[in-house]
Each structure stands twice: as structure tokens, then as C-alpha cells.
Design a protein around this motif. Sequence first.
Motif, PDB file in Angstrom:
ATOM      1  N   LEU A 188       0.830  -1.206   0.000  1.00  0.00           N
ATOM      2  CA  LEU A 188       0.000   0.000   0.000  1.00  0.00           C
ATOM      3  C   LEU A 188       0.865   1.257   0.000  1.00  0.00           C
ATOM      4  O   LEU A 188       0.562   2.237  -0.695  1.00  0.00           O
ATOM      5  N   GLU A 189       1.925   1.240   0.785  1.00  0.00           N
ATOM      6  CA  GLU A 189       2.834   2.392   0.813  1.00  0.00           C
ATOM      7  C   GLU A 189       3.476   2.619  -0.547  1.00  0.00           C
ATOM      8  O   GLU A 189       3.847   3.754  -0.883  1.00  0.00           O
ATOM      9  N   GLN A 190       3.623   1.579  -1.329  1.00  0.00           N
ATOM     10  CA  GLN A 190       4.226   1.711  -2.654  1.00  0.00           C
ATOM     11  C   GLN A 190       3.233   2.211  -3.697  1.00  0.00           C
ATOM     12  O   GLN A 190       3.581   3.023  -4.558  1.00  0.00           O
ATOM     13  N   PHE A 242      -8.706   5.233  -4.923  1.00  0.00           N
ATOM     14  CA  PHE A 242      -8.191   6.049  -3.826  1.00  0.00           C
ATOM     15  C   PHE A 242      -9.112   5.896  -2.617  1.00  0.00           C
ATOM     16  O   PHE A 242      -8.664   5.683  -1.485  1.00  0.00           O
ATOM     17  N   ALA A 243     -10.418   5.992  -2.869  1.00  0.00           N
ATOM     18  CA  ALA A 243     -11.401   5.852  -1.799  1.00  0.00           C
ATOM     19  C   ALA A 243     -11.392   4.437  -1.226  1.00  0.00           C
ATOM     20  O   ALA A 243     -11.513   4.249  -0.005  1.00  0.00           O
ATOM     21  N   GLN A 244     -11.234   3.427  -2.080  1.00  0.00           N
ATOM     22  CA  GLN A 244     -11.219   2.047  -1.611  1.00  0.00           C
ATOM     23  C   GLN A 244     -10.024   1.780  -0.700  1.00  0.00           C
ATOM     24  O   GLN A 244     -10.131   1.008   0.257  1.00  0.00           O
ATOM     25  N   VAL A 245      -8.902   2.411  -0.989  1.00  0.00           N
ATOM     26  CA  VAL A 245      -7.739   2.267  -0.108  1.00  0.00           C
ATOM     27  C   VAL A 245      -8.053   2.844   1.267  1.00  0.00           C
ATOM     28  O   VAL A 245      -7.790   2.212   2.302  1.00  0.00           O
ATOM     29  N   LEU A 246      -8.618   4.061   1.304  1.00  0.00           N
ATOM     30  CA  LEU A 246      -8.964   4.675   2.584  1.00  0.00           C
ATOM     31  C   LEU A 246      -9.972   3.815   3.343  1.00  0.00           C
ATOM     32  O   LEU A 246      -9.863   3.627   4.565  1.00  0.00           O
ATOM     33  N   ASP A 247     -10.964   3.303   2.627  1.00  0.00           N
ATOM     34  CA  ASP A 247     -11.984   2.461   3.249  1.00  0.00           C
ATOM     35  C   ASP A 247     -11.356   1.208   3.846  1.00  0.00           C
ATOM     36  O   ASP A 247     -11.655   0.833   4.986  1.00  0.00           O
ATOM     37  N   LEU A 268      -0.311   4.555   5.773  1.00  0.00           N
ATOM     38  CA  LEU A 268      -0.842   5.450   4.750  1.00  0.00           C
ATOM     39  C   LEU A 268      -0.454   6.905   5.005  1.00  0.00           C
ATOM     40  O   LEU A 268      -0.125   7.639   4.065  1.00  0.00           O
ATOM     41  N   THR A 269      -0.472   7.336   6.256  1.00  0.00           N
ATOM     42  CA  THR A 269      -0.046   8.708   6.552  1.00  0.00           C
ATOM     43  C   THR A 269       1.446   8.868   6.267  1.00  0.00           C
ATOM     44  O   THR A 269       1.876   9.919   5.777  1.00  0.00           O
ATOM     45  N   THR A 270       2.218   7.818   6.544  1.00  0.00           N
ATOM     46  CA  THR A 270       3.645   7.853   6.235  1.00  0.00           C
ATOM     47  C   THR A 270       3.863   7.973   4.732  1.00  0.00           C
ATOM     48  O   THR A 270       4.702   8.755   4.268  1.00  0.00           O
ATOM     49  N   ALA A 271       3.096   7.204   3.962  1.00  0.00           N
ATOM     50  CA  ALA A 271       3.217   7.251   2.502  1.00  0.00           C
ATOM     51  C   ALA A 271       2.830   8.623   1.965  1.00  0.00           C
ATOM     52  O   ALA A 271       3.464   9.141   1.038  1.00  0.00           O
ATOM     53  N   THR A 272       1.788   9.227   2.534  1.00  0.00           N
ATOM     54  CA  THR A 272       1.334  10.546   2.072  1.00  0.00           C
ATOM     55  C   THR A 272       2.356  11.620   2.408  1.00  0.00           C
ATOM     56  O   THR A 272       2.669  12.484   1.575  1.00  0.00           O
ATOM     57  N   ALA A 273       2.884  11.578   3.620  1.00  0.00           N
ATOM     58  CA  ALA A 273       3.909  12.553   4.007  1.00  0.00           C
ATOM     59  C   ALA A 273       5.162  12.394   3.150  1.00  0.00           C
ATOM     60  O   ALA A 273       5.780  13.386   2.741  1.00  0.00           O
ATOM     61  N   SER A 274       5.531  11.149   2.860  1.00  0.00           N
ATOM     62  CA  SER A 274       6.699  10.910   2.004  1.00  0.00           C
ATOM     63  C   SER A 274       6.446  11.412   0.591  1.00  0.00           C
ATOM     64  O   SER A 274       7.361  11.957  -0.054  1.00  0.00           O
TER      65      SER A 274
END
Length: 339
Positions: A111-113, A143-148, A214-220
Motif C-alpha cells: 500500500l505504501e508503494q 483512492f477511496a477504496q484504499v482509505l476504506d 498510509l499517513t507515512t506514505a502521504t507525508a513521504s
Amino acid sequence: MTSTSCAQMLRSVLRSQCESGADHGDEGIFVDFENAQPTETEQEVYQLTEKVLEQAEAVVDDLSTYGSGATEAIRAAIKNPGDARYQDDAWCSLLKLVRRLRKYYELSVRLEQVFPLLLWELCSGPLPPVEQLESSQALCKQFAQVLDFVLRFDELKMATPALQNDFSYYRRTMSRQSLAFGVASDDKDAVVPVDLANTISFFYASPTPMLVALTTATASFVRNHPNLPVENTTDTLATMAMVCRCMVETPEFVLRMSKEQDTRLFCLRVMVGAIILYDHVHPTGAFARGSAVDIRAAVRVLKNHSHAERVENLLNALRYTTKHLSDPTTPKAIRAILS
């Protein structure tokens, strides 16, 4: 234009879009989370993400059956430290579970990738956020499915304490037990290298491990794209949150959902997930005055939903997994509605 005035402009545009949708149906923003299909230009990222999402659904199904894991066997081993039979029973029970625990962690890595690929497609333009999401419906859906998925996984994880307990006990005993009892050939993938075991144990130590990933991936993503204004990302996240809220609040949009209750709850999860990501990457967060996120409206639509228990979990996600709620700059009224 300052970042505050940009946020105010975005909120104004989104509010007018939502209100027009309530009055005129198709004039608002409707993302077809149920049926959107990729265009030719979306195919590559869509197919990569789809494979991860298929694994994600399998993981949720698997996690929902995890139950008490090796709890009883571990308890017996601890009570009888000198009896090899109990140690062997606990070890064999853990070997069957470690494959599953490792699989969950490895999905977080995938997911992070893949998540930055979606972020780039949705945040890099060339259209404004509202039009970009509307024109990239299939990727917006993913994108929404990942968050869900992330919020569903973490909700199950918090209700399944055996996950962390099992892997913690496995990590503490892995060297001694593997030497004492050996490992069958079909269990080789259950033996985790020490460094990886430490990483996985740290993963499960978090109450919300997938959200952390996911927050780590977004910040990166924001750090790794210095030429892409951070507002592109935060405005897209704010737009996603607003779109999901509008879809739940607009009767005409609700009528277009073939699975109304499931899709409404899906939209609420995505709204909350987008707000949390926004709060982690925006310099002043989602709760500050002038934020592009309408927290009051988001909380209102959550509290108006009929599934009280599930909604309370989403409210708790806003309370406990955001970054800026406790900041001195957060208005007391905002803290009050989440208290």
C-alpha cells in the motif's frame, strides 16, 4: 494569494458545488464509487492498484476470522515454562498464524508503494481538484477504496488484541523455539528474520497500523515531490472529504447508489480518512481556522448516520489518529463537538 485565502476559496467553491447538487442533482459532484471504470490513460495505475485492493479484501476477510489466535496456547506455555509440551504447542500454533500476520504487514508495504501513484495522478493536475477527481473517477474510486480498507482493517485490528500479543510472544521466543523444536519444510515462510520480526512487531504495536502506513506514505509523497505544491495534495484531500459528505447529504445522489447503506457508510469512512491524511500533511492541519475542511459539517453528517457503533469508531478516528486536534490553535468549539 496566501494559503489561508486559498483554503477559503476552495471551501467556498466546494460548498457551492455541494449546495447546487442538493438543489439540482447532476450539477453537483458525484463520483461513481460503485461502477467507475478506468479510461485508457488510467489503465496502468488502475491495474497495479487493483491487484493490491484484491489482496486487501482477502486480508480483511482473513482478519475477521482471526479470533483469539494462539491466546490459550500461549497462556498455557507461560504457566508451564518447564514443560516442553506446552512450549511446543504454543510454537506450533504460532507458526500457523505468523504467515497470516506477515501477510498483513506485507500488504501495508505494498500500500505504501502504490498509494503515491494514486496521489500523483489525482494531485498533479492539470485540472483543479474538483474537476480532476470528477474526470478520474476510476482512480478516485480506488483512492477511496484504499482509505476504506485502511479504516476497516484498523477497526478489526483494535478489536483483535491477539494479533499483537501473538506476534510479540513469537518474537520473544523465536530463537529458542526454532532451535529446540525445528521447523517443518512447509513452515519455512513462518520463520521471520530478526530484523523483519522487529519491524513487524513495531507495526502491530500501533493501534492503527494501516493508517500509520498510509499517513507515512502521504507525508513521504509530499517530501519526495518538492516541485509539487503541498496545496495540490491538501486541496485534493479536502475535496475528497467534501465530495463524500455531499454524496451522503444529497438525496439525489443517494438515490443513485444501488447499495445505499453500504455506499453511504463507505463515503463516511473515506471522508474521515481524507480528513486524517489532510491533517497529517497540512502545516496547520484540518482543525485550524481557515482550513479547507469543514469539520463541523463532517461531524454533523457522522452523527446523523444511523449506524451508531460504526460512526462512533469514525469519530474516535478523528479524535485519536489526527495530528492537530490538540493544538492550541484549534478552536474550542471544534474540540467541543468531538469531545
